[in-house]
Design a protein around this motif. Structure first.
Motif: not given
Length: 174
Positions: A18-19, A73-77, A99-102, A110-113
């Motif tokens: 995802l990065r 599975t991660p969708v954001g990091w 980063y969030t999966r595009p 992104g806001r949650a991260l």
């Protein structure tokens, strides 16, 4: 709502994928295309495994998992820790990456991260947080500005495939 948790070694391949996808999507038209085309999730995962094996005091990687996702599975990091700026106060954190999966941008991941990163930074007794964003990355700048970040006037240049790009430092109180 996505669930945010600390990254494990089992997440490395998904985070690297995802990065790289995030770079190739967000920086298209900004970073030279040959640089983006040369990026691979496999090479990123190898570097990430090497970095995670090193001691990194107070540095934390967080992942977001879509609510209801049974395989996790991660969708954001996101990654944060102490500011790398030598002139920074010791109570200043830095958001090194987010980063969030595009295909999931705009869904709240992104806001949650970012919220989880701020909460973690406060528990580690940081009182402010900085990040660096490419000047030409207007969607990211808007995202951070909506979250309360403001440019503080500091800049730095990075070179990608013989192209120099300027990054702006943003800061926010915690």
């Amino acid at each position: 709502m996505p669930q945010v948790r600390e990254m494990t070694t089992a997440d490395i391949d998904a985070v690297s994928a995802l990065r790289v996808a995030g770079w190739q999507s967000a920086y298209a038209g900004i970073v030279p295309q040959p640089y983006l085309d040369a990026m691979t999730a496999e090479a990123d995962a190898l570097r990430r495994r090497e970095r995670l094996a090193l001691p990194r005091p107070r540095t934390t990687d967080l992942v977001a998992v879509a609510d209801g996702d049974t395989d996790g599975t991660p969708v954001g990091w996101a990654c944060l820790g102490p500011s790398r700026d030598e002139a920074a106060r010791p109570d200043t954190a830095e958001l090194y990456a987010l980063y969030t999966r595009p295909d999931l941008i705009g869904t709240g991941i992104g806001r949650a991260l970012l919220t989880a990163a701020h909460t973690l930074a406060r528990t580690q007794h940081f009182t402010s947080i900085t990040l660096w964003v490419l000047d030409a990355n207007h969607p990211a700048r808007l995202f951070y500005e909506r979250a309360g970040y403001r440019p503080d006037g500091a800049t730095q240049d990075d070179v990608y495939a013989d192209t120099t790009l300027t990054e702006l430092r943003y800061t926010s109180a915690l």
